[in-house]
Design a protein around this motif. Structure first.
Motif, short mmCIF file in Angstrom:
data_model
loop_
_atom_site.label_atom_id
_atom_site.label_comp_id
_atom_site.label_asym_id
_atom_site.label_seq_id
_atom_site.Cartn_x
_atom_site.Cartn_y
_atom_site.Cartn_z
N TRP A 29 7.58 5.43 9.08
CA TRP A 29 6.40 6.00 8.74
C TRP A 29 5.59 4.69 7.93
O TRP A 29 4.51 4.42 7.98
CB TRP A 29 6.38 7.16 7.66
CG TRP A 29 7.19 8.13 8.14
CD1 TRP A 29 7.37 8.46 9.60
CD2 TRP A 29 8.14 9.23 7.53
NE1 TRP A 29 8.36 9.44 9.58
CE2 TRP A 29 8.50 9.85 8.58
CE3 TRP A 29 8.22 9.18 6.05
CZ2 TRP A 29 9.51 11.07 7.92
CZ3 TRP A 29 8.85 10.56 5.75
CH2 TRP A 29 9.51 11.47 6.99
N ALA A 30 6.68 3.97 7.08
CA ALA A 30 6.17 2.72 6.33
C ALA A 30 5.54 1.79 7.32
O ALA A 30 4.67 0.98 6.97
CB ALA A 30 7.12 2.26 5.44
N THR A 76 -2.57 8.09 9.10
CA THR A 76 -2.30 9.20 8.23
C THR A 76 -2.10 10.62 9.03
O THR A 76 -0.97 11.22 8.84
CB THR A 76 -3.41 9.62 7.27
OG1 THR A 76 -3.65 8.51 6.39
CG2 THR A 76 -2.81 10.68 6.19
N THR A 77 -2.77 10.71 10.20
CA THR A 77 -2.12 11.83 11.04
C THR A 77 -1.12 11.69 11.68
O THR A 77 -0.23 12.65 11.83
CB THR A 77 -3.65 11.92 11.93
OG1 THR A 77 -4.79 12.32 11.43
CG2 THR A 77 -3.30 13.03 13.01
N ILE A 204 3.82 8.10 -7.77
CA ILE A 204 4.70 7.09 -7.28
C ILE A 204 3.42 6.09 -6.56
O ILE A 204 3.99 4.90 -6.76
CB ILE A 204 5.05 7.84 -5.95
CG1 ILE A 204 6.10 8.95 -6.36
CG2 ILE A 204 5.45 6.88 -4.68
CD1 ILE A 204 6.62 9.82 -5.24
N GLU A 205 2.41 6.36 -6.37
CA GLU A 205 1.46 5.66 -5.90
C GLU A 205 0.93 4.38 -7.35
O GLU A 205 1.05 3.13 -6.92
CB GLU A 205 0.13 6.10 -5.34
CG GLU A 205 0.30 6.89 -3.94
CD GLU A 205 0.18 5.77 -2.96
OE1 GLU A 205 0.10 4.72 -2.89
OE2 GLU A 205 -0.18 6.43 -1.63
N GLY A 206 0.86 5.08 -8.39
CA GLY A 206 0.69 4.08 -9.54
C GLY A 206 1.92 3.13 -9.80
O GLY A 206 1.56 2.11 -10.11
N HIS A 255 3.57 3.94 -0.16
CA HIS A 255 2.73 4.84 0.50
C HIS A 255 3.39 5.91 1.23
O HIS A 255 3.00 6.91 1.45
CB HIS A 255 1.55 4.15 1.00
CG HIS A 255 0.30 4.93 1.46
ND1 HIS A 255 -0.47 5.74 0.55
CD2 HIS A 255 -0.40 5.14 2.72
CE1 HIS A 255 -1.28 6.43 1.13
NE2 HIS A 255 -1.30 6.16 2.52
N ALA A 256 4.26 5.34 2.25
CA ALA A 256 5.09 6.46 2.97
C ALA A 256 5.74 7.41 2.16
O ALA A 256 5.65 8.73 2.46
CB ALA A 256 6.01 5.58 3.68
#
Length: 285
Positions: A29-30, A76-77, A204-206, A255-256
């Protein structure tokens, strides 16, 4: 699992468990996000060079924004479909790998209109709020209440529609109406699960952004490097050099993980409410 129950604690943590149990799939995914980020960097190089060659900044910005939106929603989809398959069919070791086929197209047909509606509603509420402030028809203290109320309403609506995506993936057909039936009376619980997962995903994103900034600072790279590059060769080096690729890879992995934490809970909730669906992946894939 009993179809009538909605174990919210297990649902909220399902994304972390999925990544821990399927690390190779999570890296795939990453990889999708890393490839998309690299393509987007190429778009940025083109955009800046186009501006330097005399094209209008507005036209270039619009084209870049549309390209970024299209690329992001496809990435993303594809990733969300893989995460939902892995959550709904945990015994299928091939379900978690990203692909692009009929399921992804149907999920895209579901997600794209809902995303556009959400953007329109958010923009309309924001524009109306600032218009009221500009005309002194409302005091500044009204703005936080308006924003908060809009967020609550959209979250509840999201809870009402949350099961449409996993049902579409599981049944390989658009399932908006059936999702509304299944979520009836459970939309508050689904909204709470979604909100809790969203907060964890944002954290997590932060943390990932903080780590990426440390990496950029350690390598002495400016941010964003592409837009400050004076020539095409310098722009290409800044966009695709080792430091940029390393930062992009780190951002893609973070992001994944964040997307898995956000998306897996609705797949887990669907599986708990509906029961284990018949796995027809081998028949149709």
């Amino acid at each position: 699992m009993t179809p009538a129950k909605l174990p919210w604690r297990a649902a909220i943590l399902s994304g972390l468990r999925l990544v821990a149990g399927r690390p190779a799939a999570a890296l795939s995914w990453a990889f999708v996000f890393a490839v998309g980020g690299t393509i987007m960097a190429g778009f940025q190089v083109w955009a800046w060079q186009a501006v330097d060659s005399g094209r209008g900044l507005t036209i270039v910005a619009v084209r870049l924004g549309l390209a970024g939106f299209a690329l992001n929603i496809v990435m993303t989809t594809v990733t969300c479909a893989a995460i939902l398959r892995a959550t709904i069919h945990p015994k299928d070791r091939h379900a978690a790998w990203p692909r692009f086929g009929g399921v992804e197209l149907r999920l895209l047909g579901l997600v794209l209109p809902l995303t556009l509606v959400w953007l329109l509603l958010s923009s309309a509420v924001g524009a109306l709020s600032y218009l009221l402030l500009a005309t002194h028809a409302a005091s500044p203290s009204v703005l936080p209440y308006t924003t908060g109320s809009t967020a609550v309403v959209l979250t509840l609506l999201g809870g009402r529609l949350a099961l449409a995506a996993p049902m579409t993936v599981a049944d390989r057909r658009l399932r908006l109406g059936s999702a509304l039936t299944l979520s009836h009376g459970r939309h508050v619980g689904l909204a709470v699960i979604f909100l809790a997962a969203l907060l964890i995903s944002m954290a997590i994103e932060g943390a990932g952004a903080w780590a990426r900034d440390l990496l950029i600072g350690a390598t002495g790279t400016t941010s964003p490097p592409v837009l400050k590059s004076p020539s095409l060769s310098a722009a290409l080096n800044a966009a695709f050099g080792p430091a940029a690729m390393a930062a992009r890879a780190l951002g893609a992995m973070v992001h994944a993980l964040a997307v898995a934490v956000l998306v897996a809970p609705i797949g887990h909730a669907y599986r708990c409410l509906k029961g284990d669906p018949v796995d027809q992946g081998a028949v149709f894939d």
